[in-house]
Design a protein around this motif. Structure first.
Motif, mmCIF file in Angstrom:
data_model
loop_
_atom_site.group_PDB
_atom_site.id
_atom_site.type_symbol
_atom_site.label_atom_id
_atom_site.label_comp_id
_atom_site.label_asym_id
_atom_site.label_seq_id
_atom_site.Cartn_x
_atom_site.Cartn_y
_atom_site.Cartn_z
ATOM 1 N N LEU A 19 0.727 -1.710 0.016
ATOM 2 C CA LEU A 19 -0.157 -0.281 0.241
ATOM 3 C C LEU A 19 1.023 1.214 0.702
ATOM 4 C CD1 LEU A 19 -2.565 -0.933 2.796
ATOM 5 C CD2 LEU A 19 -2.967 -0.651 0.048
ATOM 6 N N TRP A 20 2.051 1.260 0.386
ATOM 7 C CA TRP A 20 2.898 2.162 0.961
ATOM 8 C C TRP A 20 3.408 2.793 -0.377
ATOM 9 C CZ3 TRP A 20 8.248 3.167 0.386
ATOM 10 C CH2 TRP A 20 8.831 4.411 0.867
ATOM 11 N N THR A 21 3.723 1.515 -1.505
ATOM 12 C CA THR A 21 4.391 2.009 -2.757
ATOM 13 C C THR A 21 3.613 2.232 -3.400
ATOM 14 O OG1 THR A 21 6.132 0.017 -2.272
ATOM 15 C CG2 THR A 21 5.598 0.356 -3.941
ATOM 16 N N GLY A 22 2.194 2.010 -3.728
ATOM 17 C CA GLY A 22 1.651 2.051 -4.236
ATOM 18 C C GLY A 22 0.726 3.942 -3.749
ATOM 19 N N MET A 23 0.684 4.238 -3.098
ATOM 20 C CA MET A 23 0.746 5.722 -2.534
ATOM 21 C C MET A 23 2.333 6.284 -2.789
ATOM 22 S SD MET A 23 -1.123 5.373 1.802
ATOM 23 C CE MET A 23 -1.205 7.204 1.856
ATOM 24 N N LEU A 24 3.446 5.853 -2.910
ATOM 25 C CA LEU A 24 4.338 6.681 -3.133
ATOM 26 C C LEU A 24 4.276 7.061 -4.596
ATOM 27 C CD1 LEU A 24 7.089 7.966 -2.233
ATOM 28 C CD2 LEU A 24 8.147 6.007 -3.022
ATOM 29 N N ARG A 75 -18.860 0.343 1.958
ATOM 30 C CA ARG A 75 -19.627 -1.142 1.117
ATOM 31 C C ARG A 75 -19.123 -1.923 0.441
ATOM 32 N NH1 ARG A 75 -25.164 2.846 -0.204
ATOM 33 N NH2 ARG A 75 -25.979 3.556 1.967
ATOM 34 N N TRP A 76 -18.145 -1.952 -0.961
ATOM 35 C CA TRP A 76 -17.778 -2.392 -1.221
ATOM 36 C C TRP A 76 -16.761 -2.733 -0.828
ATOM 37 C CZ3 TRP A 76 -17.614 0.440 -6.699
ATOM 38 C CH2 TRP A 76 -19.016 0.328 -7.754
ATOM 39 N N GLY A 77 -15.703 -2.422 -0.019
ATOM 40 C CA GLY A 77 -14.577 -2.916 -0.109
ATOM 41 C C GLY A 77 -13.206 -1.841 -0.714
ATOM 42 N N ARG A 78 -12.253 -2.274 0.497
ATOM 43 C CA ARG A 78 -11.071 -1.422 -0.224
ATOM 44 C C ARG A 78 -10.238 -1.889 -1.434
ATOM 45 N NH1 ARG A 78 -13.380 -0.306 5.055
ATOM 46 N NH2 ARG A 78 -12.286 -0.908 7.076
ATOM 47 N N ARG A 79 -10.680 -2.531 -1.645
ATOM 48 C CA ARG A 79 -9.900 -2.990 -3.167
ATOM 49 C C ARG A 79 -10.749 -2.673 -3.973
ATOM 50 N NH1 ARG A 79 -6.827 -7.544 -5.920
ATOM 51 N NH2 ARG A 79 -7.095 -8.053 -7.191
ATOM 52 N N PRO A 80 -11.552 -3.170 -4.430
ATOM 53 C CA PRO A 80 -12.353 -1.898 -5.075
ATOM 54 C C PRO A 80 -12.874 -1.141 -5.372
ATOM 55 C CG PRO A 80 -14.305 -3.178 -3.625
ATOM 56 C CD PRO A 80 -12.838 -3.974 -3.166
ATOM 57 N N THR A 81 -12.889 -0.048 -4.442
ATOM 58 C CA THR A 81 -13.011 1.154 -4.693
ATOM 59 C C THR A 81 -11.641 1.466 -5.291
ATOM 60 O OG1 THR A 81 -14.014 1.163 -2.877
ATOM 61 C CG2 THR A 81 -12.781 3.796 -2.982
ATOM 62 N N LEU A 82 -9.954 1.471 -4.656
ATOM 63 C CA LEU A 82 -8.840 2.017 -4.973
ATOM 64 C C LEU A 82 -8.635 1.011 -6.500
ATOM 65 C CD1 LEU A 82 -6.440 0.364 -2.033
ATOM 66 C CD2 LEU A 82 -6.591 3.288 -2.401
ATOM 67 N N LEU A 83 -8.978 -0.182 -7.109
ATOM 68 C CA LEU A 83 -9.034 -0.039 -8.354
ATOM 69 C C LEU A 83 -10.693 0.677 -8.936
ATOM 70 C CD1 LEU A 83 -8.910 -3.780 -8.519
ATOM 71 C CD2 LEU A 83 -6.938 -2.565 -8.027
ATOM 72 N N PHE A 170 0.708 14.250 -19.250
ATOM 73 C CA PHE A 170 -0.607 13.729 -19.123
ATOM 74 C C PHE A 170 0.006 12.646 -19.185
ATOM 75 C CE2 PHE A 170 -2.079 17.528 -19.708
ATOM 76 C CZ PHE A 170 -3.500 17.074 -18.594
ATOM 77 N N THR A 171 0.707 11.772 -20.368
ATOM 78 C CA THR A 171 0.852 10.457 -20.439
ATOM 79 C C THR A 171 2.284 9.862 -19.774
ATOM 80 O OG1 THR A 171 1.153 11.488 -22.778
ATOM 81 C CG2 THR A 171 2.081 8.705 -22.135
ATOM 82 N N VAL A 172 2.668 10.787 -18.801
ATOM 83 C CA VAL A 172 3.355 9.557 -17.756
ATOM 84 C C VAL A 172 3.411 10.090 -16.528
ATOM 85 C CG1 VAL A 172 5.026 10.632 -16.121
ATOM 86 C CG2 VAL A 172 6.111 11.273 -19.014
ATOM 87 N N ASP A 173 1.675 10.866 -16.743
ATOM 88 C CA ASP A 173 0.708 10.728 -15.149
ATOM 89 C C ASP A 173 0.289 9.613 -15.058
ATOM 90 O OD1 ASP A 173 -0.896 11.214 -13.079
ATOM 91 O OD2 ASP A 173 -0.906 13.411 -13.396
ATOM 92 N N ALA A 174 -0.565 9.111 -16.307
ATOM 93 C CA ALA A 174 -2.067 8.280 -16.770
ATOM 94 C C ALA A 174 -0.585 6.710 -16.957
ATOM 95 C CB ALA A 174 -1.592 8.492 -17.637
ATOM 96 N N ALA A 175 0.480 7.290 -16.917
ATOM 97 C CA ALA A 175 1.492 6.013 -17.024
ATOM 98 C C ALA A 175 1.482 5.144 -15.535
ATOM 99 C CB ALA A 175 2.946 6.068 -17.686
ATOM 100 N N GLY A 176 1.897 6.520 -14.660
ATOM 101 C CA GLY A 176 2.523 5.962 -12.793
ATOM 102 C C GLY A 176 1.092 5.715 -12.339
ATOM 103 N N THR A 177 -0.033 6.495 -12.830
ATOM 104 C CA THR A 177 -1.323 5.796 -12.026
ATOM 105 C C THR A 177 -1.861 4.920 -12.919
ATOM 106 O OG1 THR A 177 -1.997 8.212 -12.734
ATOM 107 C CG2 THR A 177 -3.784 6.330 -12.221
ATOM 108 N N LEU A 178 -1.435 4.258 -13.930
ATOM 109 C CA LEU A 178 -1.542 3.082 -14.004
ATOM 110 C C LEU A 178 -0.870 1.534 -13.017
ATOM 111 C CD1 LEU A 178 -3.510 0.405 -16.073
ATOM 112 C CD2 LEU A 178 -1.281 1.429 -17.863
ATOM 113 N N VAL A 179 0.521 2.410 -13.423
ATOM 114 C CA VAL A 179 1.370 1.203 -12.407
ATOM 115 C C VAL A 179 0.661 1.088 -11.375
ATOM 116 C CG1 VAL A 179 3.469 1.369 -11.435
ATOM 117 C CG2 VAL A 179 3.473 1.985 -13.431
ATOM 118 N N THR A 180 0.128 2.027 -10.341
ATOM 119 C CA THR A 180 -0.261 1.606 -9.093
ATOM 120 C C THR A 180 -1.496 1.179 -9.338
ATOM 121 O OG1 THR A 180 0.793 4.445 -8.588
ATOM 122 C CG2 THR A 180 -0.909 3.379 -6.957
ATOM 123 N N ALA A 181 -2.240 1.138 -9.967
ATOM 124 C CA ALA A 181 -3.537 0.575 -10.090
ATOM 125 C C ALA A 181 -2.784 -1.655 -10.195
ATOM 126 C CB ALA A 181 -4.242 0.754 -11.492
#
Length: 408
Positions: A19-24, A75-83, A170-181
């Motif tokens: 979780l910590w790595t994903g946040m970073l 309601r749904w859970g932490r995992r589905p909300t994060l994804l 925008f592309t790099v931002d999207a890539a970082g977000t995708l890596v986190t996901a």
């Protein structure tokens, strides 16, 4: 060194580090919001009022996202909300890159604000789920450190990429977000406690909004947030008003961020034996004194000295602040309670500039003395509510310890 490692980093669950790595990673890559106004005015050639409206739409989306994220996390859970939030943000960033009509840009900006704000309550609720009670202060300290490190790196990347290409940004931002996901998808299971999943939780968002003990704490946290927000809203006006260049403000902000990155990891050993309310009182005193010292500053060294004091307060406040929120949150309503707390930040983002601008204009340097008084007021408040809050936490822990799980 071994003792420092054990007391600061060692012993935390592996799932926490995922979780910590994903946040970073998400924070390092999440820099579109930092330069959104610049993108709108320079790349899209929007007038300043229109750009301000679009950025405001992003903020409104963030408020909705905080509340929605808290409800869905329970309601749904932490995992589905994060994804949902991270994969959704990737899609919105891709659409925003090619959007041209202003109404479409504004709508996508609001949706991006919603997606960016949704993970906050779920992330923190998941950390509470997987971290033993005794280790939460250290866990939140490291979370705060990662947040500031990520923000520092994101600020540098945002400026560099904006000079090359906004499309690349925008592309790099999207890539970082995708890596986190993808990291969350592969490594993080559902963390919501079994009791919370096995039956419908009593109460809802209104429970947090009517919890007197919790709202007293949130109210004091709002005072802290209003003080902290001075650095990004009113402080630049004070610095330039003294005839200093805007680069001086950048130096103060960079210096404060460097102090946090270097010093935050040593905070747990300093405050480990303190009661949480006492630590928060000390933190607010440092914040108040730091901002009060701005009234005496008229050159860069004076501002740096003041920043040293208020940054110590910020570092001390982070671990106990997050830990108290976790303690006061019922197990089945952790996401909702986190979402109510997260509303403190947009509220402070409105209160600080709206009142601070008038205060600085009519009170001058006395504005900073008033800020100091607010810090002392918040410190006294934490000491006053500490005994009742500790009794409430003890009762809640006892109730959860002896609760009988419901078969699912």
């Amino acid at each position: 060194m071994r003792n420092w490692y054990r007391s600061t980093i060692g012993g935390l669950p592996r799932l926490y580090w995922y979780l910590w790595t994903g946040m970073l990673i998400n924070r390092v890559g999440g820099f579109v919001a930092l330069v959104l106004s610049l993108y709108l005015t320079s790349a899209q050639h929007l007038a300043l009022p229109v750009a301000g409206f679009v950025v405001g739409a992003y903020g409104i989306g963030g408020i909705a996202g905080v509340l929605l994220g808290g409800v869905l996390a329970d309601r749904w859970g932490r995992r589905p909300t994060l994804l949902l939030a991270h994969f959704g943000a990737v899609a919105v960033l891709a659409a925003l890159t090619f959007a041209r009509p202003v109404p479409l840009i504004a709508g996508l900006a609001a949706l991006l604000g919603l997606m960016h704000a949704m993970p906050g309550p779920a992330f923190v609720a998941a950390i509470v789920d997987v971290t033993p009670h005794a280790d939460r202060s250290r866990a939140f300290n490291l979370q705060f450190w990662a947040f500031n490190l990520g923000m520092a790196v994101a600020s540098v990347l945002a400026g560099a990429l904006a000079e090359v290409s906004f499309t690349l940004l925008f592309t790099v931002d999207a890539a970082g977000t995708l890596v986190t996901a993808l990291l969350l998808l592969w490594t993080v299971p559902e963390t919501r406690p079994a009791r919370a999943r096995s039956h419908h939780a009593p109460g809802g968002l209104h429970t947090a909004l009517t919890d007197r003990a919790y709202l007293l704490f949130v109210g004091l946290s709002l005072l802290l947030a209003v003080l902290s927000t001075q650095t990004s809203t009113i402080l630049p006006l004070a610095i330039t008003g003294d005839g200093l260049r805007p680069s001086a403000y950048g130096s103060v902000v960079a210096y404060a961020a460097l102090l946090i990155v270097v010093g935050q990891l040593f905070v747990p050993r300093l405050i480990d034996r303190w009661r949480k309310g006492t630590a928060l009182a000390v933190a607010n005193v440092f914040l108040g004194l730091g901002f009060a010292a701005v009234s005496l500053a008229d050159r860069l060294p004076g501002y740096l000295a003041a920043a040293s004091v208020w940054t110590i307060g910020s570092m001390i406040a982070a671990p106990p602040n997050a830990a108290v929120i976790a303690e006061l949150s019922p197990e089945a309503l952790r996401g909702r309670y986190q979402s109510v707390f997260y509303l403190v930040f947009p509220a402070a983002g409105f209160i600080a500039p709206a009142t601070g601008g008038l205060s600085l204009r009519y009170l001058g340097d006395w504005h900073w003395v008033v800020c100091g008084a607010l810090g002392l007021l918040a410190a006294a408040g934490h000491l006053l509510i500490q005994p009742a809050r500790e009794r409430r936490v003890a009762e809640q822990l006892a109730a959860e310890r002896f609760a009988v799980p419901v078969a699912g």
